[in-house]
Design an enzyme around this catalytic site. Structure first.
Site, short mmCIF file in Angstrom:
data_model
loop_
_atom_site.label_atom_id
_atom_site.label_comp_id
_atom_site.label_asym_id
_atom_site.label_seq_id
_atom_site.Cartn_x
_atom_site.Cartn_y
_atom_site.Cartn_z
N ASN A 90 -9.94 6.74 -12.68
CA ASN A 90 -10.04 6.42 -11.25
C ASN A 90 -9.22 5.21 -10.82
O ASN A 90 -8.80 5.14 -9.67
CB ASN A 90 -11.53 6.20 -10.92
CG ASN A 90 -11.74 5.53 -9.59
OD1 ASN A 90 -11.48 6.12 -8.55
ND2 ASN A 90 -12.19 4.27 -9.62
N TYR A 156 3.71 4.93 -3.02
CA TYR A 156 2.32 5.38 -3.26
C TYR A 156 2.29 6.90 -3.40
O TYR A 156 1.65 7.43 -4.32
CB TYR A 156 1.40 4.91 -2.13
CG TYR A 156 -0.04 5.36 -2.34
CD1 TYR A 156 -0.80 4.85 -3.39
CD2 TYR A 156 -0.61 6.32 -1.52
CE1 TYR A 156 -2.10 5.28 -3.60
CE2 TYR A 156 -1.91 6.75 -1.72
CZ TYR A 156 -2.65 6.22 -2.77
OH TYR A 156 -3.94 6.66 -2.99
N LYS A 160 1.05 9.24 -6.67
CA LYS A 160 0.00 10.27 -6.61
C LYS A 160 0.58 11.67 -6.87
O LYS A 160 -0.14 12.54 -7.39
CB LYS A 160 -0.75 10.19 -5.28
CG LYS A 160 -1.62 8.93 -5.18
CD LYS A 160 -2.71 8.90 -6.26
CE LYS A 160 -3.55 7.65 -6.23
NZ LYS A 160 -4.65 7.66 -7.22
N PRO A 186 -8.54 13.19 -2.49
CA PRO A 186 -9.13 12.89 -1.18
C PRO A 186 -8.11 12.50 -0.13
O PRO A 186 -7.05 11.96 -0.44
CB PRO A 186 -10.06 11.69 -1.47
CG PRO A 186 -10.08 11.51 -2.94
CD PRO A 186 -8.82 12.11 -3.46
N PHE A 193 -10.04 0.43 0.03
CA PHE A 193 -8.66 0.93 -0.15
C PHE A 193 -7.67 0.36 0.87
O PHE A 193 -6.62 -0.19 0.51
CB PHE A 193 -8.68 2.47 -0.09
CG PHE A 193 -7.34 3.11 -0.18
CD1 PHE A 193 -6.74 3.37 -1.41
CD2 PHE A 193 -6.65 3.50 0.97
CE1 PHE A 193 -5.50 3.97 -1.49
CE2 PHE A 193 -5.41 4.10 0.89
CZ PHE A 193 -4.84 4.34 -0.34
#
Ligand code: 8X3
Length: 256
Positions: A90, A156, A160, A186, A193
């Protein structure tokens, strides 16, 4: 599936989705292995979950960006026979949302080192332990940002997209085992965040969720719990989860 006999390992466990996961598995009687950077924060979470739910929590503070620390963590778990049944990979973060040509290269390093390299170091340390049991669940925290690029998301997004690719790769590499791999992806989840992304700029962070009912860390934790509690022959490989008021990385229905 009875969680009372299970050991759940969570990286980035001291806040946000990781912390919500710690809570839901603890509530259901699982024992926990928790990691995060901040030792004190992690210890106080561990102690409070042990007290509240009468479970065992092993807390180990290190930075997933530190390759040697991740390797030592794996060796420590092996030596103490702490073999996770569920591994929630995570730890991750976003920093900045500038166009690529104005981006802060230090922010890029932090994101790439944490979200890609730290993710890999953690996986490399933990998966061989799980292979001893030849079964279990891996949950990788991806993002809608790993499926759709958006303005200013650039690096970013790239990290991901990497998590998305690596989750698929794990499923291929683990085909001859009973270990299943799911990327949870998500959209807008209101945690720390955006505060981290915008370096503590509260107003900018709040604007991300303005006029919508965002997901919470608890919402995502419930979904993760559901995925890992399914019978062992079911492997949900990926799940894109958004608030109902969000339909793509950039398309929102903001009523407020
Ligand atoms: C978090 C979701 O849309 O801010 O990964 O990238 S988003």
């Amino acid at each position: 599936m009875d969680m009372k006999e299970k050991t759940v390992l969570i990286t980035g466990a001291s806040s946000g989705i990781g912390k919500a996961c710690a809570e839901i598995y603890a509530k259901n009687g699982a024992n926990l292995i928790l990691t995060a950077r901040q030792a004190e924060k992690l210890k106080s979470l561990a102690v409070s979950l042990e007290d509240k739910y009468k479970i065992k929590v092993y807390d180990c503070a290190f930075d997933v960006r530190d390759k040697k620390a991740a390797e030592d963590f794996g060796k420590d778990l092996e030596a103490s026979s702490r073999i996770p049944d569920i591994f929630i990979n995570n730890a991750g973060l976003a920093k900045g949302q500038e166009p690529l040509y104005e981006g802060n290269t230090d922010d890029w390093d932090v994101m790439i080192d944490t979200n890609v390299k730290g993710f890999l170091y953690s996986a490399r340390a933990v998966i061989p332990l799980m292979m001893k049991k030849n079964k279990g669940s891996i949950i990788n925290l991806g993002s809608i940002a790993g499926r759709q690029v958006y303005p200013g998301g650039n690096v970013y997004n790239a990290t991901k997209f990497a998590v998305n690719a690596l989750s698929q790769a794990m499923n291929l590499d683990l085909v001859n085992t009973g270990i299943r791999v799911c990327a949870i992806e998500p959209g807008a989840v209101e945690t720390e965040f955006s505060y981290v992304r915008f370096a503590g700029d509260e107003e900018r962070a709040k604007n991300v969720y303005k006029g919508i009912k965002p997901l919470t860390g608890e919402d995502i934790a419930e979904i993760i719990y559901f995925v890992t509690a399914l019978p062992e022959h079911i492997n949900i490989q990926s799940l894109l989860v958004t608030p109902t008021a969000q339909r793509s990385a950039t398309l929102f229905n903001r009523r407020g």
